[in-house]
Design a protein around this motif. Structure first.
Motif, mmCIF file in Angstrom:
data_model
loop_
_atom_site.group_PDB
_atom_site.id
_atom_site.type_symbol
_atom_site.label_atom_id
_atom_site.label_comp_id
_atom_site.label_asym_id
_atom_site.label_seq_id
_atom_site.Cartn_x
_atom_site.Cartn_y
_atom_site.Cartn_z
ATOM 1 N N VAL A 149 0.808 -1.230 0.000
ATOM 2 C CA VAL A 149 0.000 0.000 0.000
ATOM 3 C C VAL A 149 0.838 1.276 0.000
ATOM 4 N N ILE A 150 2.139 1.162 0.191
ATOM 5 C CA ILE A 150 2.959 2.374 0.244
ATOM 6 C C ILE A 150 3.305 2.832 -1.167
ATOM 7 N N LYS A 151 3.394 4.130 -1.355
ATOM 8 C CA LYS A 151 3.760 4.675 -2.657
ATOM 9 C C LYS A 151 5.242 4.408 -2.927
ATOM 10 N N PRO A 152 5.646 4.441 -4.205
ATOM 11 C CA PRO A 152 7.028 4.059 -4.543
ATOM 12 C C PRO A 152 8.107 4.781 -3.744
ATOM 13 N N MET A 153 7.929 6.046 -3.460
ATOM 14 C CA MET A 153 8.940 6.791 -2.712
ATOM 15 C C MET A 153 8.594 6.898 -1.237
ATOM 16 N N GLY A 154 7.697 6.042 -0.781
ATOM 17 C CA GLY A 154 7.240 6.098 0.601
ATOM 18 C C GLY A 154 8.299 5.662 1.599
ATOM 19 N N ILE A 155 8.057 6.008 2.845
ATOM 20 C CA ILE A 155 8.984 5.693 3.938
ATOM 21 C C ILE A 155 8.201 5.024 5.060
ATOM 22 N N MET A 156 8.796 3.991 5.643
ATOM 23 C CA MET A 156 8.243 3.347 6.835
ATOM 24 C C MET A 156 9.163 3.639 8.017
ATOM 25 N N VAL A 157 8.556 3.898 9.169
ATOM 26 C CA VAL A 157 9.319 4.130 10.396
ATOM 27 C C VAL A 157 8.773 3.192 11.468
ATOM 28 N N PHE A 158 9.652 2.348 12.021
ATOM 29 C CA PHE A 158 9.219 1.375 13.019
ATOM 30 C C PHE A 158 10.075 1.467 14.276
ATOM 31 N N ASN A 159 9.426 1.215 15.380
ATOM 32 C CA ASN A 159 10.079 1.097 16.680
ATOM 33 C C ASN A 159 10.455 -0.368 16.878
ATOM 34 N N ILE A 160 11.734 -0.664 17.059
ATOM 35 C CA ILE A 160 12.174 -2.050 17.178
ATOM 36 C C ILE A 160 12.960 -2.225 18.472
ATOM 37 N N GLY A 161 12.458 -3.123 19.316
ATOM 38 C CA GLY A 161 13.208 -3.474 20.515
ATOM 39 C C GLY A 161 14.455 -4.246 20.142
ATOM 40 N N GLN A 192 16.474 -4.810 38.016
ATOM 41 C CA GLN A 192 15.909 -4.048 36.904
ATOM 42 C C GLN A 192 16.647 -4.414 35.621
ATOM 43 N N ILE A 193 15.886 -4.820 34.609
ATOM 44 C CA ILE A 193 16.512 -5.164 33.330
ATOM 45 C C ILE A 193 16.064 -4.172 32.269
ATOM 46 N N SER A 194 16.939 -3.973 31.278
ATOM 47 C CA SER A 194 16.634 -3.038 30.203
ATOM 48 C C SER A 194 17.026 -3.665 28.872
ATOM 49 N N HIS A 195 16.603 -3.010 27.816
ATOM 50 C CA HIS A 195 17.017 -3.428 26.480
ATOM 51 C C HIS A 195 17.110 -2.187 25.608
ATOM 52 N N SER A 196 17.832 -2.289 24.533
ATOM 53 C CA SER A 196 17.928 -1.148 23.623
ATOM 54 C C SER A 196 16.644 -1.034 22.823
ATOM 55 N N LEU A 197 16.361 0.172 22.387
ATOM 56 C CA LEU A 197 15.187 0.437 21.568
ATOM 57 C C LEU A 197 15.625 1.341 20.429
ATOM 58 N N SER A 198 15.368 0.895 19.205
ATOM 59 C CA SER A 198 15.817 1.649 18.034
ATOM 60 C C SER A 198 14.622 2.060 17.188
ATOM 61 N N VAL A 199 14.756 3.207 16.550
ATOM 62 C CA VAL A 199 13.758 3.670 15.592
ATOM 63 C C VAL A 199 14.413 3.634 14.217
ATOM 64 N N TYR A 200 13.847 2.793 13.328
ATOM 65 C CA TYR A 200 14.404 2.610 11.989
ATOM 66 C C TYR A 200 13.514 3.293 10.952
ATOM 67 N N SER A 201 14.161 4.019 10.054
ATOM 68 C CA SER A 201 13.476 4.581 8.889
ATOM 69 C C SER A 201 13.869 3.739 7.683
ATOM 70 N N CYS A 202 12.885 3.289 6.906
ATOM 71 C CA CYS A 202 13.134 2.321 5.834
ATOM 72 C C CYS A 202 12.504 2.809 4.531
ATOM 73 N N GLN A 203 13.250 2.624 3.441
ATOM 74 C CA GLN A 203 12.742 2.995 2.125
ATOM 75 C C GLN A 203 13.147 1.916 1.124
ATOM 76 N N LEU A 204 12.199 1.498 0.289
ATOM 77 C CA LEU A 204 12.472 0.457 -0.701
ATOM 78 C C LEU A 204 13.489 0.954 -1.713
ATOM 79 N N ARG A 205 14.474 0.087 -2.024
ATOM 80 C CA ARG A 205 15.528 0.493 -2.950
ATOM 81 C C ARG A 205 15.040 0.442 -4.396
#
Length: 1084
Positions: free
Chosen positions: A265-277, A352-365
């Motif tokens: 459903v994303i347009k050709p130049m679209g961008i996805m941004v996801f929160n990834i543990g 107390q335990i923790s983990h890293s959390l990253s925000v990734y921006s993704c674009q189809l090549r």
């Protein structure tokens, strides 16, 4: 609303969380109604004021099951310069905390323009605060907040009103005179289902969704409704179920599904941004996106405390059952990772335990191509998505492979079968080669100037066999795959003591002056050479070679493989410069092996360019006789590369003028054996331009290819780094041969694989010639096989067969023939005989083998047309091991070689593959002395192994497809028999395979005269003939456009061959042609 109204509202909310939700739903109805909207918004303001402190707000949440609070947005200014949003939460939805705050921080790192005037979807929107914040700050065209939790959507809509209207219930307008109500919508949706169902194309997709498997999988199978328990609905924000993706093992299956749905459903130049543990490790997280064709950027990363209400025991279980280790940390300051098991124990003990959390921006090549790939996968091929790998370190590799995968996906999706292609090669591929030469090198070629071969070695050997010169000079770099006998012969002078028709190859250096000196001295009939790089830049060396060979009377094949660049800026090429201005003389041809690609160093296709129609036709026939066909998917691969170079070009604005090929006098002609074979053989009919024939003369299946086969083909190319084990098909072939034919394969046996059974057969024919043997064919054998044997000058004898025995070979007839032949080789098609479709019983083949053993005959059993037996009531199959064990004292020369293929039984369509089993050491050595065998590519072997595995596992989809195929063939043969019988043909019943034979009894001796108008299926004009066995094929073709084989091909006088494995519409058309032929010859 009065304060009494607030008290009544709170009394209702106090009863339970469900009661509070119902009260909020009633309030939402008033907010949705324009006439009560302002009062309802004032009511919400009054509610917030009643619980305006942190303590009272917490009390409200615990007592009344809701809370209205401010979400502070530090250093944030929207068009209204807001520093905060006003938000409501309830216990059954996700409550904003570090997880979502970090996500918003990551989104904030994008430039302002990323969301401005864009269409955005947020997955897992919860109470909607991020969707509202995006709309407030960046003024997108529309934000769709989506959540699977129906209560979350209702609360998000309330929050939308809370922020779109001020405390007095009046709209808050932005600089574009729009409110948040214009920019934001919230919908109940399983990931992107709402957008897919409403055909919404998105510019941006953002998502903060669960990434831990529910420790109680059964809980995730419940129906999700607003009346579900608060605990269950809240768990939807923490846990996910198995999604059927390989990433499930890391808890990332839901993210994987979101990404794949997003691609649609994303347009050709679209961008996805996801929160990834970061719990699975950064490498795993990045690969999720990269293998699906994304370029990724990490926008933001920080450590957060593992939520206390999230059970990580599912991750502990994954570690227990695999070698993977998740990444946690002890506290927020720890820098040494610990595994999930250690983290679980530490947390249980109060740590107390923790983990890293990253925000990734993704674009189809390559968005358009990747979309095509995933559109194919979602249509019944989801199981192979786990093997898809579109991650590439080198952009040039990605630029080559992704478009091909997209093309292959479109071909497999849009076609139920691979179409008929002429032996000269795919018409599309040859047209692309000609187009590339026209556009980039200004050489005015057409499709009919290009013949495609499986490899450069095959092209060279076929050309030498076509001309069969006494002496050939071949570039030393091009002799590696030629028969050793040619390279060791000294029969240069052609003395009477030497064997007739010996072909001698002299190796020569590539440097043109040395090559020309040899040509002048030795005067060869054929010269095959490449060019040194320093000589290939200009045309002078090529012109010198042309002149010298023409003067001597030599045929010239010039190899430009090293100098042809499939590039939009190809380097200078002296040969093509010459051809741009001058036609190629008839004595010369250009050879090119395509091996320069970025992905598969061993994937080869070759082509020969000739502007002489006679040479073109003859070379095309050598492909049909000696190779069968060039692998179609290999042609697709290079065709895709060339298409990428032509797709953006304008139509030829200045098309080159047509030109005549200058004839060269005094050249060696085709070998006499080649001429007689090519004249007598019934090979593929030439397709008229812009018209198609109906092919009932092709040894191919055009029936629907099962989805399992399509999946295997696509997976073989989608994989990277395929191991040797994954393409080792020996065990599978052994099992196949054993179960189908009862043929045991001992450890000393050799399995050899080729592009086709025909290519393997032809190498065996050369072994027969090497041993001075005689090749015996029963009448009623495959005509292409017997013609190919004659083409390479084998001594061929036809064994008579008779209608009374079903045109089968009998012990009596075989005995009488073997008694007169020295060093016999017997060819036997079975269990299913091509072309008759009759079956040899186990007893019959046992008797034949017994006779062969007594006379010391080598036996070639060709099973490549077997496996589709549909009339088997009285047929019990073969047990060759038992039959061979019963032989008493066989002659030492006796042995049995087994040829087979999978194209028919396994419905492999475009996969060309053959196997040969040899168990006689001297014969094995002789076979390997002929090295120019075209072998299947690793991708073909991968697909074959996959299908063999499914066969061993008795996979229902494959077995059902084979059963269905047999039903179709049985029905087709019955229908064809009825049509033929009612239209004057005598039909021989068939019991298996894809063809049957019939005699045109009513037509023999009849006269036919036909005036064909313009636009006929064949050429226009008058056709006249008195029908007999020699012209019946031509008569049917010329009058109806139906291609069949006559008795000249079947070897059975008067009996024609009809194949039935056609596409449904083509089969119907074929039946109409048979009826029309009767009308034209016999009248109504």
């Amino acid at each position: 609303m009065a304060s009494v109204g607030i008290e009544e509202f709170l009394m209702q909310c106090e009863n339970s969380g469900d009661s509070a939700y119902n009260a909020l739903k009633s309030l939402l109805k008033k907010l949705d109604d324009p006439t009560t909207r302002a009062d309802a918004r004032v009511f919400l303001s009054d509610l917030q004021k009643k619980f305006d402190s942190k303590e009272s707000s917490e009390l409200c949440f615990n007592t009344f099951h809701f809370r209205i609070h401010d979400v502070l947005l530090s250093d944030y200014e929207g068009f209204q310069r807001r520093k905060k949003l006003t938000m409501m939460v309830i216990p059954s939805i996700f409550i904003p905390e570090d997880w979502s705050f970090t996500f918003y921080e990551g989104i904030n790192r994008h430039p302002d323009s990323i969301f401005k005037d864009k269409t955005v979807a947020e997955l897992g929107c919860g109470n909607g605060w991020i969707s509202i914040a995006l709309a407030e700050k960046w003024s997108p065209l529309k934000v769709y907040g989506l959540d699977i939790n129906p209560r979350a959507v209702k609360v998000a809509r309330i929050n939308l009103y809370l922020n779109a209207l001020d405390d007095n219930g009046q709209p808050v307008y932005d600089a574009e005179k729009k409110t948040l109500l214009d920019r934001v919508e919230f919908h109940e949706s399983d990931l992107l289902a709402y957008c897919k169902d409403h055909s919404i194309e998105l510019d941006r997709i953002v998502g903060c969704i669960p990434q831990i498997l529910n420790p109680n999988p059964e809980a995730m199978s419940k129906m999700i409704t607003e009346n579900a328990s608060e605990e269950f609905l809240y768990s939807l924000s923490n846990y996910c179920a198995l999604q059927g993706f390989v990433e499930d093992q890391f808890g990332l299956g839901l993210i994987a599904r979101a990404v794949e749905e997003g691609i649609a459903v994303i347009k050709p130049m679209g961008i996805m941004v996801f929160n990834i543990g970061g719990r699975p490790g950064q490498g795993v997280c990045k690969r999720l996106f990269e293998r699906r064709g994304f370029r990724i950027t990490r926008l933001w990363q920080k450590k957060i405390v593992q939520a206390a209400d999230t059970d990580i025991s599912a991750l502990v279980e994954i570690e227990k059952n695999s070698r993977h280790r998740f990444e946690f940390f002890m506290g927020l300051v720890g820098d040494q990772p610990i595994c999930a098991r250690t983290a679980w124990a530490y947390g249980k003990s109060g740590g107390q335990i923790s983990h890293s959390l990253s925000v990734y921006s993704c674009q189809l090549r390559q968005p358009n191509q990747v979309k095509i790939i995933f559109d194919f996968l979602k249509n019944g091929f989801q199981e192979i998505s786990s093997s898809l790998d579109l991650s590439f370190d080198d952009d040039s590799v990605a630029d080559e492979k992704i478009p091909f995968l997209a093309y292959l996906a479109s071909v497999l999706k849009e076609n139920s079968f691979f179409p008929y292609e002429p032996p000269a090669g795919s018409k599309r591929f040859r047209n692309l080669i000609a187009g590339f030469m026209r556009i980039y090198h200004h050489v005015p070629l057409s499709t009919d100037n290009v013949v495609v071969f499986p490899s450069r070695a095959a092209a060279i050997e076929n050309a030498l066999r076509l001309f069969s010169p006494r002496l050939a000079i071949v570039d030393e770099h091009l002799t590696r795959h030629l028969p050793k006998k040619w390279l060791t012969s000294l029969a240069i002078e052609g003395t009477s003591d030497e064997v007739e028709d010996v072909l001698t190859v002299i190796e020569a250096p590539r440097q043109s002056d040395l090559m020309i000196e040899l040509i002048k001295k030795l005067k060869p009939q054929v010269v095959i050479t490449g060019m040194a790089h320093f000589e290939a830049v200009t045309s002078s060396a090529f012109e010198h070679l042309l002149g010298t060979t023409q003067e001597i009377g030599s045929r010239l094949f010039l190899d430009i493989s090293d100098h042809l660049e499939l590039s939009s800026l190809p380097g200078s090429n002296g040969v093509l410069k010459y051809l741009a201005g001058s036609p190629l003389p008839s004595h010369a041809a250009i050879l090119c092996g395509l091996v320069k690609n970025q992905v598969y160093s061993d994937l080869e296709v070759a082509f020969v360019i000739s502007e002489d129609e006679t040479i073109f036709n003859a070379l095309a026939k050598t492909v049909e006789l000696l190779e069968g066909h060039t692998a179609l998917i290999s042609q697709y691969y290079y065709g895709c590369l060339i298409h990428e170079l032509l797709a953006f070009q304008l139509v030829d604005r200045n098309p080159p003028a047509q030109r005549e090929c200058p004839k060269s006098a005094g050249m060696i002609g085709f070998a006499s054996s080649a001429i007689s074979t090519l004249n007598e053989a019934e090979l593929s009919a030439s397709e008229p331009k812009d018209l198609s024939l109906v092919h009932m003369d092709a040894d191919q299946s055009f029936l629907p290819i099962p989805s399992t086969v399509k999946a295997a083909i696509f997976e073989s190319f989608s994989r990277q780094n395929i191991t040797e084990f994954e393409i080792d098909i020996k065990t599978g072939i052994q099992s196949f041969v054993r179960s189908n034919y009862g043929f045991s394969t001992d450890s000393g046996a050799e399995f050899i694989y080729g592009d086709s059974p025909l290519a393997l057969f032809n190498k065996l024919v050369l072994c027969c010639i090497q041993e001075s043997g005689t090749l015996l064919f029963p009448s009623g054998s495959n005509g292409t096989y017997s013609c190919s044997a004659k083409f390479v000058k084998a001594n061929v004898v036809m064994i008579p067969t008779h209608l009374e025995e079903g045109f089968k070979l009998t012990e009596k007839t075989l005995t009488s023939v073997l008694a007169t032949v020295k060093r016999p080789w017997v060819y036997l098609s079975g269990p299913t005989i091509n072309p008759t479709g009759l079956l040899y019983s186990n007893e019959e083949v046992q008797g034949i083998l017994s006779v062969c053993a007594r006379f010391g005959a080598r036996v070639i059993i060709d099973t490549s047309f077997s496996g589709l037996e549909f009339e088997t009531d009285a047929w019990k199959g073969w047990n060759l091991a038992e039959s061979l064990s019963k032989l008493t004292k066989p002659d030492p020369f006796f042995c049995v070689s087994l040829i087979g293929g999978l194209s028919f039984e396994m419905l492999t369509g475009g996969l060309t593959f053959g196997f040969l089993f040899l168990n006689h050491p001297p014969l094995i050595d002789t076979f390997y002395s002929f090295p120019g065998l075209s072998k299947p590519h690793s991708t073909v072997k991968y697909a074959i192994k996959k299908l063999m595995g499914l066969r061993e596992q008795k996979a229902e989809t494959l077995l059902e497809a084979i059963v269905e195929l047999k039903k179709i063939l049985k029905c087709r043969t019955k229908c064809l028999k009825e049509t033929l019988t009612s239209n004057g043909w005598d039909v021989v019943d068939c019991h298996g395979g894809v063809s049957m034979v019939a005699k045109p009894s009513a037509y023999l001796g009849k006269s036919l005269k036909l005036n064909r108008p313009e636009g006929s299926a064949t050429s226009s004009g008058c056709y006249e003939a008195k029908l007999d066995d020699s012209n019946i094929r031509e008569a049917v073709l010329q009058t109806t456009g139906l291609c069949i084989n006559s008795g000249l091909w079947t070897g059975i006088s008067g009996y024609c061959r009809f194949t039935v494995a056609l596409e449904e519409a083509e089969f119907t058309k074929a039946l109409e042609c048979i009826v029309n032929f009767k009308r034209l010859v016999l009248g109504n």
